[in-house]
Design a protein around this motif. Structure first.
Motif, mmCIF file in Angstrom:
data_model
loop_
_atom_site.group_PDB
_atom_site.id
_atom_site.type_symbol
_atom_site.label_atom_id
_atom_site.label_comp_id
_atom_site.label_asym_id
_atom_site.label_seq_id
_atom_site.Cartn_x
_atom_site.Cartn_y
_atom_site.Cartn_z
ATOM 1 N N GLN A 79 12.633 8.279 -8.986
ATOM 2 C CA GLN A 79 11.964 9.036 -10.050
ATOM 3 C C GLN A 79 11.594 8.128 -11.212
ATOM 4 O O GLN A 79 10.518 8.258 -11.804
ATOM 5 C CB GLN A 79 12.870 10.163 -10.544
ATOM 6 N N ARG A 80 12.473 7.179 -11.537
ATOM 7 C CA ARG A 80 12.209 6.240 -12.627
ATOM 8 C C ARG A 80 11.025 5.330 -12.291
ATOM 9 O O ARG A 80 10.170 5.061 -13.129
ATOM 10 C CB ARG A 80 13.460 5.400 -12.899
ATOM 11 N N ILE A 81 10.989 4.854 -11.031
ATOM 12 C CA ILE A 81 9.880 3.996 -10.593
ATOM 13 C C ILE A 81 8.557 4.744 -10.729
ATOM 14 O O ILE A 81 7.573 4.222 -11.265
ATOM 15 C CB ILE A 81 10.077 3.550 -9.123
ATOM 16 N N ILE A 82 8.547 5.985 -10.239
ATOM 17 C CA ILE A 82 7.326 6.801 -10.285
ATOM 18 C C ILE A 82 6.915 7.088 -11.726
ATOM 19 O O ILE A 82 5.742 6.950 -12.085
ATOM 20 C CB ILE A 82 7.537 8.112 -9.505
ATOM 21 N N LEU A 83 7.870 7.478 -12.546
ATOM 22 C CA LEU A 83 7.588 7.826 -13.938
ATOM 23 C C LEU A 83 7.009 6.654 -14.712
ATOM 24 O O LEU A 83 6.029 6.800 -15.456
ATOM 25 C CB LEU A 83 8.874 8.310 -14.624
ATOM 26 N N GLU A 84 7.595 5.471 -14.526
ATOM 27 C CA GLU A 84 7.178 4.304 -15.307
ATOM 28 C C GLU A 84 5.914 3.613 -14.774
ATOM 29 O O GLU A 84 5.237 2.912 -15.523
ATOM 30 C CB GLU A 84 8.326 3.297 -15.391
ATOM 31 N N ASN A 142 0.820 -1.201 0.000
ATOM 32 C CA ASN A 142 0.000 0.000 0.000
ATOM 33 C C ASN A 142 0.864 1.266 0.000
ATOM 34 O O ASN A 142 0.565 2.248 -0.696
ATOM 35 C CB ASN A 142 -0.931 0.006 1.213
ATOM 36 N N GLU A 143 1.938 1.261 0.768
ATOM 37 C CA GLU A 143 2.845 2.410 0.823
ATOM 38 C C GLU A 143 3.520 2.644 -0.526
ATOM 39 O O GLU A 143 3.716 3.789 -0.946
ATOM 40 C CB GLU A 143 3.898 2.202 1.912
ATOM 41 N N ILE A 144 3.872 1.566 -1.198
ATOM 42 C CA ILE A 144 4.497 1.688 -2.523
ATOM 43 C C ILE A 144 3.509 2.286 -3.518
ATOM 44 O O ILE A 144 3.841 3.205 -4.280
ATOM 45 C CB ILE A 144 5.001 0.314 -3.017
ATOM 46 N N GLU A 145 2.289 1.785 -3.513
ATOM 47 C CA GLU A 145 1.264 2.296 -4.424
ATOM 48 C C GLU A 145 1.001 3.783 -4.186
ATOM 49 O O GLU A 145 0.942 4.581 -5.133
ATOM 50 C CB GLU A 145 -0.038 1.503 -4.261
ATOM 51 N N GLU A 146 0.829 4.144 -2.932
ATOM 52 C CA GLU A 146 0.529 5.541 -2.604
ATOM 53 C C GLU A 146 1.699 6.455 -2.955
ATOM 54 O O GLU A 146 1.502 7.560 -3.470
ATOM 55 C CB GLU A 146 0.201 5.677 -1.115
ATOM 56 N N SER A 147 2.907 6.000 -2.690
ATOM 57 C CA SER A 147 4.091 6.816 -2.974
ATOM 58 C C SER A 147 4.256 7.047 -4.473
ATOM 59 O O SER A 147 4.662 8.130 -4.903
ATOM 60 C CB SER A 147 5.347 6.136 -2.421
ATOM 61 N N ILE A 148 3.922 6.041 -5.257
ATOM 62 C CA ILE A 148 4.003 6.185 -6.714
ATOM 63 C C ILE A 148 2.930 7.137 -7.216
ATOM 64 O O ILE A 148 3.202 8.063 -7.984
ATOM 65 C CB ILE A 148 3.866 4.812 -7.403
ATOM 66 N N SER A 149 1.692 6.915 -6.768
ATOM 67 C CA SER A 149 0.582 7.735 -7.257
ATOM 68 C C SER A 149 0.702 9.188 -6.826
ATOM 69 O O SER A 149 0.284 10.104 -7.541
ATOM 70 C CB SER A 149 -0.755 7.161 -6.789
ATOM 71 N N PHE A 177 -1.024 2.987 -11.153
ATOM 72 C CA PHE A 177 -1.527 3.006 -9.783
ATOM 73 C C PHE A 177 -2.465 4.167 -9.442
ATOM 74 O O PHE A 177 -3.275 4.050 -8.532
ATOM 75 C CB PHE A 177 -0.368 3.022 -8.792
ATOM 76 N N THR A 178 -2.372 5.292 -10.151
ATOM 77 C CA THR A 178 -3.146 6.477 -9.777
ATOM 78 C C THR A 178 -4.642 6.210 -9.691
ATOM 79 O O THR A 178 -5.288 6.509 -8.682
ATOM 80 C CB THR A 178 -2.896 7.633 -10.777
ATOM 81 N N LYS A 179 -5.218 5.623 -10.706
ATOM 82 C CA LYS A 179 -6.666 5.368 -10.714
ATOM 83 C C LYS A 179 -7.056 4.385 -9.621
ATOM 84 O O LYS A 179 -8.083 4.531 -8.967
ATOM 85 C CB LYS A 179 -7.099 4.828 -12.079
ATOM 86 N N LYS A 180 -6.211 3.381 -9.414
ATOM 87 C CA LYS A 180 -6.506 2.378 -8.390
ATOM 88 C C LYS A 180 -6.500 2.991 -6.998
ATOM 89 O O LYS A 180 -7.350 2.692 -6.169
ATOM 90 C CB LYS A 180 -5.468 1.252 -8.465
#
Length: 198
Positions: free
Chosen positions: A124-129, A98-105, A134-137
């Motif tokens: 930054q690469r993880i977030i960009l790609e 959950n923390e990974i998903e939220e941090s990316i979104s 994850f945002t919609k989820k």
């Protein structure tokens, strides 16, 4: 592709499990997150674990996960340029799914900086790609959690803890204590925090 295993727990360590399935022993790499769910399982006990078979050249390595969500995030992470299975496991051992998903979104680089070996460029690469995945989820999940009654969250968490072998009465007290301080927690994070105190 081996997607899950049901078998007898032969050995357990913080980074791996060995499971016997009909006489065949499987060595499975796991995250600390998954290990926390199998912590109370006894050697010889039958367990179920979701798996991901990583194949590269002559190397076949089996990774295991307590739930499908963690496995899905693992598969997304290793799709990122520069993130291999070992790095993905380190990420999942430091942060919850959950923390990974939220941090990316939410593009929160600082959270990823807590993870050993993950610098600003990699974060930054993880977030960009992965941001679009994850945002919609996250938005949907947050809306569901906001509209969900706290007692239902507690009920689901209590049921999961019971399956993991924790005493119901003690688990309920721990859950009540955590929810009184953090009523916004999702079921997943509530379970994780409860295991730390049981």
């Amino acid at each position: 592709m081996i997607t899950h295993l049901r078998g007898k727990l032969i050995e357990k360590n913080k980074s791996n499990l060995i499971i016997d399935c009909n006489g065949v022993g499987y060595y499975i790499y796991i995250s600390s997150y998954t290990y926390s769910f199998f912590l109370r399982k006894e050697i010889g006990e039958h367990i179920h674990i979701y798996t991901y078979l990583f194949m590269k050249e002559n190397q076949n390595v089996l990774y295991g996960f307590f739930g499908k969500e963690e496995r899905n995030i693992f598969s997304y992470l290793i799709s990122v340029n520069g993130i291999g299975p070992s790095s993905a496991i380190v990420l999942l051992s430091t942060l919850t799914p959950n923390e990974i998903e939220e941090s990316i979104s939410k593009e929160n680089i600082k959270v990823f900086n807590k993870v050993k070996g993950i610098g600003n460029k990699t974060a930054q690469r993880i977030i960009l790609e992965l941001k679009d995945k994850f945002t919609k989820k996250i938005i949907t999940t947050e809306n569901k959690e906001k509209n969900r009654e706290p007692n239902l969250v507690k009920k689901d968490a209590l049921s999961a803890l019971s399956v993991l072998g924790f005493p119901i009465q003690k688990s309920e007290k721990v859950l009540d204590n955590i929810l009184s301080k953090h009523p916004e927690l999702s079921v997943e994070n509530l379970i994780k925090e409860s295991i730390k105190k049981l």
